[in-house]
Scaffold this motif. Sequence first.
Motif, mmCIF file in Angstrom:
data_model
loop_
_atom_site.group_PDB
_atom_site.id
_atom_site.type_symbol
_atom_site.label_atom_id
_atom_site.label_comp_id
_atom_site.label_asym_id
_atom_site.label_seq_id
_atom_site.Cartn_x
_atom_site.Cartn_y
_atom_site.Cartn_z
ATOM 1 N N GLY A 313 31.760 29.539 101.748
ATOM 2 C CA GLY A 313 32.422 28.416 101.094
ATOM 3 C C GLY A 313 32.351 28.406 99.583
ATOM 4 N N VAL A 314 31.176 28.587 99.011
ATOM 5 C CA VAL A 314 31.020 28.603 97.562
ATOM 6 C C VAL A 314 31.501 29.933 96.993
ATOM 7 C CG1 VAL A 314 29.364 28.482 95.663
ATOM 8 C CG2 VAL A 314 29.109 26.959 97.643
ATOM 9 N N GLY A 315 31.092 31.026 97.606
ATOM 10 C CA GLY A 315 31.468 32.346 97.103
ATOM 11 C C GLY A 315 32.955 32.554 97.044
ATOM 12 N N VAL A 321 30.761 29.568 89.558
ATOM 13 C CA VAL A 321 29.559 30.174 90.119
ATOM 14 C C VAL A 321 29.652 31.698 90.037
ATOM 15 C CG1 VAL A 321 28.344 30.635 92.297
ATOM 16 C CG2 VAL A 321 28.832 28.287 91.605
ATOM 17 N N ARG A 322 30.807 32.249 90.372
ATOM 18 C CA ARG A 322 30.974 33.708 90.296
ATOM 19 C C ARG A 322 30.802 34.185 88.858
ATOM 20 N NH1 ARG A 322 35.517 32.592 94.066
ATOM 21 N NH2 ARG A 322 36.967 32.751 92.303
ATOM 22 N N ARG A 323 31.421 33.492 87.903
ATOM 23 C CA ARG A 323 31.331 33.905 86.498
ATOM 24 C C ARG A 323 29.895 33.873 85.997
ATOM 25 N NH1 ARG A 323 30.560 31.982 81.641
ATOM 26 N NH2 ARG A 323 30.287 29.841 82.381
ATOM 27 N N MET A 324 29.189 32.772 86.264
ATOM 28 C CA MET A 324 27.833 32.636 85.758
ATOM 29 C C MET A 324 26.874 33.607 86.440
ATOM 30 S SD MET A 324 27.601 28.476 85.351
ATOM 31 C CE MET A 324 25.901 28.497 84.759
ATOM 32 N N SER A 325 27.131 33.929 87.705
ATOM 33 C CA SER A 325 26.257 34.861 88.437
ATOM 34 C C SER A 325 26.371 36.276 87.907
ATOM 35 C CB SER A 325 26.607 34.843 89.930
ATOM 36 O OG SER A 325 26.423 33.561 90.482
ATOM 37 N N PRO A 338 38.738 37.379 83.887
ATOM 38 C CA PRO A 338 38.683 35.911 83.969
ATOM 39 C C PRO A 338 39.856 35.298 84.728
ATOM 40 C CG PRO A 338 38.137 36.654 81.752
ATOM 41 C CD PRO A 338 38.633 37.854 82.482
ATOM 42 N N GLU A 339 41.071 35.824 84.512
ATOM 43 C CA GLU A 339 42.231 35.255 85.171
ATOM 44 C C GLU A 339 42.207 35.530 86.676
ATOM 45 O OE1 GLU A 339 45.605 33.226 86.022
ATOM 46 O OE2 GLU A 339 44.325 33.136 84.241
ATOM 47 N N ALA A 340 41.840 36.758 87.053
ATOM 48 C CA ALA A 340 41.742 37.084 88.482
ATOM 49 C C ALA A 340 40.650 36.259 89.145
ATOM 50 C CB ALA A 340 41.460 38.578 88.656
ATOM 51 N N ASN A 341 39.559 36.024 88.432
ATOM 52 C CA ASN A 341 38.482 35.193 88.972
ATOM 53 C C ASN A 341 38.964 33.764 89.169
ATOM 54 O OD1 ASN A 341 35.753 34.497 89.732
ATOM 55 N ND2 ASN A 341 35.524 33.590 87.697
ATOM 56 N N ARG A 342 39.724 33.258 88.208
ATOM 57 C CA ARG A 342 40.245 31.889 88.335
ATOM 58 C C ARG A 342 41.163 31.765 89.546
ATOM 59 N NH1 ARG A 342 44.535 29.136 87.551
ATOM 60 N NH2 ARG A 342 45.718 30.948 86.836
ATOM 61 N N ARG A 343 41.982 32.802 89.790
ATOM 62 C CA ARG A 343 42.914 32.792 90.931
ATOM 63 C C ARG A 343 42.197 32.994 92.259
ATOM 64 N NH1 ARG A 343 45.800 36.646 87.874
ATOM 65 N NH2 ARG A 343 45.193 38.176 89.474
ATOM 66 N N GLY A 345 40.930 36.100 93.210
ATOM 67 C CA GLY A 345 41.004 37.501 93.627
ATOM 68 C C GLY A 345 42.219 37.847 94.450
ATOM 69 N N PRO A 346 42.070 38.836 95.340
ATOM 70 C CA PRO A 346 40.803 39.309 95.927
ATOM 71 C C PRO A 346 39.914 40.125 94.984
ATOM 72 C CG PRO A 346 42.641 40.567 96.798
ATOM 73 C CD PRO A 346 43.247 39.457 96.000
ATOM 74 N N ARG A 347 40.486 40.972 94.114
ATOM 75 C CA ARG A 347 39.631 41.674 93.170
ATOM 76 C C ARG A 347 39.515 40.830 91.916
ATOM 77 N NH1 ARG A 347 39.124 47.954 91.237
ATOM 78 N NH2 ARG A 347 38.001 47.526 89.303
ATOM 79 N N ILE A 348 38.282 40.603 91.455
ATOM 80 C CA ILE A 348 38.088 39.751 90.279
ATOM 81 C C ILE A 348 37.461 40.510 89.118
ATOM 82 C CG2 ILE A 348 37.953 37.649 91.657
ATOM 83 C CD1 ILE A 348 34.911 37.689 91.260
ATOM 84 N N SER A 349 37.246 41.801 89.261
ATOM 85 C CA SER A 349 36.745 42.622 88.153
ATOM 86 C C SER A 349 37.918 43.293 87.465
ATOM 87 C CB SER A 349 35.756 43.667 88.665
ATOM 88 O OG SER A 349 36.328 44.429 89.716
#
Length: 378
Positions: A313-315, A321-325, A338-343, A345-349
């Motif tokens: 749920g959180v992940g 949370v993903r950014r700070m981790s 950052p943009e992929a993380n905001r959306r 993903g699925p890939r956020i790197s």
Amino acid sequence: MKVLVLNAGSSSLKFSLTNTTSKEHEIRGSVERIGLHDPVLRLGGSSRPVAAADHRQALEAVLGHVPKSEVQAVGHRVVHGGSFTASSRIDENVLSRLEEFSRLAPLHNPANLAGIRAALEALPGVPQVAVFDTAFHQTMPEYAWRYAISKELADQNGYRRYGFHGTSHRYVSGRLAEMLGHPLEELRLIILHLGNGASASAVLHGRSVDTSMGFTPMEGLVMGTRSGDVDPGLVLELARQLGVEEATSLLNKQSGLEGLSGYSDLRDLHRQIAAGNADAETALRVYTYRIKKFIGAYAAAMGGLDAIAFTAGVGENDPEVRRMSLEGLEFLGIKLDPEANRRGGPRISSDESRVSVWVVPTDEELAIALDTEKVLAS
């Protein structure tokens, strides 16, 4: 095969009728507030009151919406499998052993057993399988699962690190390998299962070699209401000051984000941070700092890292949370987009990131159904 998947909690019964051929959930829902006032059945976006004084009545309510004739097998989630290293068909011997393991997970296994007994009574003759949260982590080497206490005492009583959320970690690591297009046996992965309960695992070449939860689901990461790692000396002091029962309740139900801020849900925590609540901000820092430490430790344990998956749920739903981790882990070759993380993903790197980072939805019900089919086929 159509498998009725049951996940029995102390006052809930989650269920799905899952088709292992199409890998789809044909029916999915839950009965909540079992044994409490006003129990409800949630199904298809609606809820209705039901009679559910116990798990037997709750299952009767479920079977009012799941045709018995379609149920070819039942797969049960069992939190603590003790010495079981794989999912097992349920018989009297398995039930007897699970009774013994209840002392290792008193908050979970008695409810799991109640669900099993209800299903055996309601669906006689239908094969039933126990799928254990702990089984995936039984591949940990001894130096990872053994506690540094008296070996004789530990071996006599089963005092060791078992790990939990194994069904999710196994499923997500397999899905991540598919998304990467590489054999699982060639990869070094970290899986971060972040929900109200939270755990991390190091998956080396398809095998769990370390995980954050231990003898109980309290060890490791900070969680919604569970403390995660604390000094054993503090646990002893709490037991002396409060008594064992109250100390146990404190560490399980009144700690973690709840203890730090008064809020156990990350959505509430973010709202409080936006409103200027300093305790909420500290709680989020503690929560994500602990995740970051486990990422670094597991990369070291595996001698490197190929990919990370955020799930549960959180992940799956919390970009902050993903950014700070991941903040400050650039030295490991991790670079966030950052943009992929905001959306989500699925890939956020980013493309330049040597370690790829993904959001991978977990599906424990499907994993349980597939395991049930596999056990019965063998």
